[in-house]
Design an enzyme around this catalytic site. Structure first.
Site, PDB file in Angstrom:
ATOM      1  N   THR A 168      41.898  48.319  22.273  1.00  0.00           N
ATOM      2  CA  THR A 168      41.030  48.440  23.592  1.00  0.00           C
ATOM      3  C   THR A 168      41.914  48.420  24.684  1.00  0.00           C
ATOM      4  O   THR A 168      41.782  49.490  25.565  1.00  0.00           O
ATOM      5  CB  THR A 168      40.290  46.979  23.463  1.00  0.00           C
ATOM      6  OG1 THR A 168      39.356  47.137  22.304  1.00  0.00           O
ATOM      7  CG2 THR A 168      39.070  47.125  24.567  1.00  0.00           C
ATOM      8  N   LYS A 171      44.178  42.826  35.478  1.00  0.00           N
ATOM      9  CA  LYS A 171      44.494  41.511  34.564  1.00  0.00           C
ATOM     10  C   LYS A 171      43.510  41.774  33.284  1.00  0.00           C
ATOM     11  O   LYS A 171      42.457  41.261  32.942  1.00  0.00           O
ATOM     12  CB  LYS A 171      43.515  40.568  35.339  1.00  0.00           C
ATOM     13  CG  LYS A 171      43.981  39.836  36.512  1.00  0.00           C
ATOM     14  CD  LYS A 171      43.233  38.489  37.082  1.00  0.00           C
ATOM     15  CE  LYS A 171      43.990  38.047  38.363  1.00  0.00           C
ATOM     16  NZ  LYS A 171      43.486  38.951  39.661  1.00  0.00           N
TER      17      LYS A 171
HETATM   18  O1  6AU Z   1      45.355  36.411  49.715  1.00  0.00           O
HETATM   19  P1  6AU Z   1      43.815  36.364  49.197  1.00  0.00           P
HETATM   20  O2  6AU Z   1      43.128  35.147  48.811  1.00  0.00           O
HETATM   21  O3  6AU Z   1      43.158  37.094  50.082  1.00  0.00           O
HETATM   22  O4  6AU Z   1      43.895  37.218  48.057  1.00  0.00           O
HETATM   23  C1  6AU Z   1      44.541  36.821  46.819  1.00  0.00           C
HETATM   24  C2  6AU Z   1      44.706  37.936  45.740  1.00  0.00           C
HETATM   25  C3  6AU Z   1      43.585  38.486  45.144  1.00  0.00           C
HETATM   26  C4  6AU Z   1      43.325  38.246  43.891  1.00  0.00           C
HETATM   27  O5  6AU Z   1      42.646  38.860  42.864  1.00  0.00           O
HETATM   28  C5  6AU Z   1      44.867  37.830  43.367  1.00  0.00           C
HETATM   29  O6  6AU Z   1      45.491  37.477  44.788  1.00  0.00           O
HETATM   30  N1  6AU Z   1      45.155  36.466  42.400  1.00  0.00           N
HETATM   31  C6  6AU Z   1      45.785  36.579  41.433  1.00  0.00           C
HETATM   32  C7  6AU Z   1      46.513  37.737  40.826  1.00  0.00           C
HETATM   33  C8  6AU Z   1      47.384  38.792  41.876  1.00  0.00           C
HETATM   34  O7  6AU Z   1      46.435  38.182  40.078  1.00  0.00           O
HETATM   35  C9  6AU Z   1      45.970  35.372  40.627  1.00  0.00           C
HETATM   36  C10 6AU Z   1      45.635  34.151  40.867  1.00  0.00           C
HETATM   37  O8  6AU Z   1      45.788  33.329  40.291  1.00  0.00           O
HETATM   38  N2  6AU Z   1      44.830  34.161  42.382  1.00  0.00           N
HETATM   39  C11 6AU Z   1      44.533  35.255  43.047  1.00  0.00           C
HETATM   40  O9  6AU Z   1      44.153  35.230  44.198  1.00  0.00           O
HETATM   41  O10 6AU Z   1      43.565  39.915  45.224  1.00  0.00           O
END
Ligand code: 6AU
Length: 301
Positions: A126, A94
């Protein structure tokens, strides 16, 4: 063309980015659109998840900066597992910084050995260093990474200057990486509303050599693009679980059917629903099958 009803393999031909082609053909070959969010904090636990869930997934998603005992051997082993089980690695970094001017990288800066110095703009910036350098050298091992569009198009240009100019140290062939833009987030109260997703979409359209898709909750429309010139993007969607609707910190969950069939997304990203399950292989097969059946239904098979 109606990309929603096309197979992943057919869509691969509509992409120029090599990572996009690799991912789309891998999904059909392996019959999976499941990705695991491997949010664990030790090297051993991360490698164990990659080996256990490897056979069921197309993408192994990491947060490398939460690993307490990170070392280069972790990357060597993770790359070996990616080849053994045939999955791509996605460092969910991100990125969100601007193209900040600073002094040129000094001779002593530790750039990864497989990145030639030429792609670095004289002024540096950066995100270039965050992607190529530091402890993690993300670009050298992660096929896919992601960025917030919030700083403007410069973030894509900076990351692309690294990701599209990498060469394999062993074969000297190009390793073209791919970028996903975060168009919408899954968490309650996210500010990715209004025109934000469509502005992310416009930015992606202008940088299709590197940006091949989105992290988002639904397939975005091609408003503003000329008819007949509609680009295809790959959508990877977090916030997926079958047994729960959310957590106590604002995460919101939908089912694989809702994500793939109703919202037209391509890859389901599942974290706690997979590594939190009592029986890993059973859960992996359940999510793989649910995601895959939703895709087959969508393309009319
Ligand atoms: O299924 P979970 O809730 O245990 O994990 C969700 C994963 C985590 C978050 O960092 C990521 O998805 N995530 C992201 C990503 C992939 O960029 C974006 C978002 O909007 N929501 C989210 O949960 O590793």
């Amino acid at each position: 063309p109606n990309f929603l009803t096309m197979s992943y393999t057919e869509r691969a031909a509509h992409h120029t980015n090599q990572t996009a082609k690799d991912l789309l053909t891998l999904m059909d070959r392996k019959k999976t659109n499941l990705s695991i969010a491997a949010d664990v904090v030790s090297k051993d636990a991360l490698l164990k998840l990659a080996d256990t869930f490897g056979p069921y997934i197309c993408v192994f998603k990491t947060h490398i900066d939460i690993i307490t005992d990170f070392d280069e051997d972790l990357i060597t082993q993770l790359k070996a597992l990616s080849e053994k089980h045939d999955f791509l690695i996605f460092e969910d970094r991100k990125f969100a910084d601007i193209g900040k001017k600073q002094n040129p990288p000094s001779q002593t800066s530790s750039l990864p050995s497989n990145i030639p110095p030429t792609p670095f703009p004289q002024t540096g910036n950066t995100v270039v260093h965050q992607y190529a350098s530091g402890i993690y050298k993300i670009a050298s091992w992660s096929h896919i990474t992601n960025a917030h569009p919030i700083p403007g198009e410069g973030i894509i240009k900076g990351l692309a200057s690294v990701g599209l100019n990498l060469f394999s140290p062993t074969t000297a062939s190009p390793l073209s990486r791919g970028l996903l833009l975060l168009a919408e987030m899954s968490s309650a109260g996210a500010l990715t509303t209004g025109t934000y997703p469509s502005q992310a979409y416009t930015m992606a359209c202008k940088n299709r050599d590197f940006v091949f898709g989105f992290i988002g909750q639904r397939r975005l429309s091609s408003e503003g693009t000329e008819e007949g010139d509609e680009p295809d993007f790959v959508y990877l969607t977090p916030g997926v679980q079958m047994a729960s609707k959310g957590d106590d910190l604002g995460q919101q969950y939908r089912t694989p059917e809702e994500v793939v069939l109703e919202s037209g997304c391509d890859v389901i990203i599942v974290g706690r629903g997979l590594y939190g399950a009592k029986d890993s292989k059973k859960a992996a097969e359940e999510y793989r099958r649910a995601g895959w059946n939703a895709y087959l239904k969508r393309i009319g098979m």
